[in-house]
Design an enzyme around this catalytic site. Sequence first.
Site, PDB file in Angstrom:
ATOM      1  N   LYS A 174      19.830  15.698  63.738  1.00 55.53           N
ATOM      2  CA  LYS A 174      18.400  15.911  63.901  1.00 55.53           C
ATOM      3  C   LYS A 174      18.199  17.238  64.596  1.00 55.53           C
ATOM      4  CE  LYS A 174      17.644  10.910  64.610  1.00 55.53           C
ATOM      5  NZ  LYS A 174      16.629  10.587  63.618  1.00 55.53           N
ATOM      6  N   THR A 185      18.996  23.063  69.228  1.00 58.81           N
ATOM      7  CA  THR A 185      18.339  21.824  69.628  1.00 58.81           C
ATOM      8  C   THR A 185      18.642  20.825  68.527  1.00 58.81           C
ATOM      9  OG1 THR A 185      16.563  22.901  70.817  1.00 58.81           O
ATOM     10  CG2 THR A 185      16.159  20.673  70.124  1.00 58.81           C
ATOM     11  N   GLU A 271      12.248  25.401  61.946  1.00 57.25           N
ATOM     12  CA  GLU A 271      10.788  25.449  62.086  1.00 57.25           C
ATOM     13  C   GLU A 271      10.227  26.727  61.452  1.00 57.25           C
ATOM     14  OE1 GLU A 271      10.100  25.032  66.253  1.00 57.25           O
ATOM     15  OE2 GLU A 271      10.339  22.866  66.228  1.00 57.25           O
TER      16      GLU A 271
END
Length: 317
Positions: A174, A185, A271
């Site tokens: 994830k 992250t 992102e």
Amino acid sequence: MKIIDGGVTAAKGFKAASTAAEIKYKGRTDMAMVFSEVPCVAAGTFTTNVVKAAPVRWDQDIVYNHQGARAVICNSGIANACTGEEGFGYCKETAKAASESLGIPEDSVLVASTGVIGMQLPIDRIANGVKAMAPKLEGSREAGLEAATDTEKKEAAVEIEIGGKTVTVGGMCKGSGMIHPNMCTMLGFITSDVDISKELLQEALSEDIKDTYNMVSVDGDTSTNDTVLLLANGQAGNPKITEKNADYEEFKKALNYVNTTLAKKIAGDGEGATALFEVKVIGAATKAEAVILSKSVVTSSLTKAAIYGHDANWGRI
């Protein structure tokens, strides 16, 4: 090596479950659990940031100072980072809830979080989430797929043969932001039914991270929560790997395929990302030079701008 359709439940003896605990948002699946029917040897790699989230500190203790692991509890929404001793205490409370629900020792429970930094976890919802997932644990493909819920499901699995036995390596991860320079992250969970010593399992993971997750860059920011956990429960029944022989090399190839696949999926799901590009360096004098050269390209904002604009401005490279 055979590539198969699967994730964390592909290997023998592993189960998974997920739930919507409403940690930050209502109606969104935000917790997952991975469970082994028998004790595992565990390996882990973690963020190099001097600021380490509470789950990282908890897991480092479990991986480095304890022999067995049985479960991983992860959540999204709140990172449990920069939360002091209160946040670390919530790791223990999460492990306690898992211990009570699964009948396993607290020190065999690993925890992982990703999300907003600086907020405290709603521990009552976390504990209720653990209790809700325990009876739902299944070894099915569907259970593994649901546990991998993210902005985009990131999974991989392969089968190899060691000593006449089929050994499976599967995993999920994830993450999509704060990606750079070592891991990102991201929460990565790799499971295998291989029988291998804890020392060699850790060495295999630590070496492989350098060429997989550590080569990914999205936005240039370093995270507080990077965690990759590798669990091996020995259920394949292969001759135990205790030395760096042909069996060890075969396992490393399988691990590398899974980690490489997951690393690319993380970069592709970054992102705001609209493209995924890879850099191959040919003719470098050493591997260390190749790493420097390739990273200088993938971390360049100007190069990323050219890729985004579909403008083949090779001068930037």
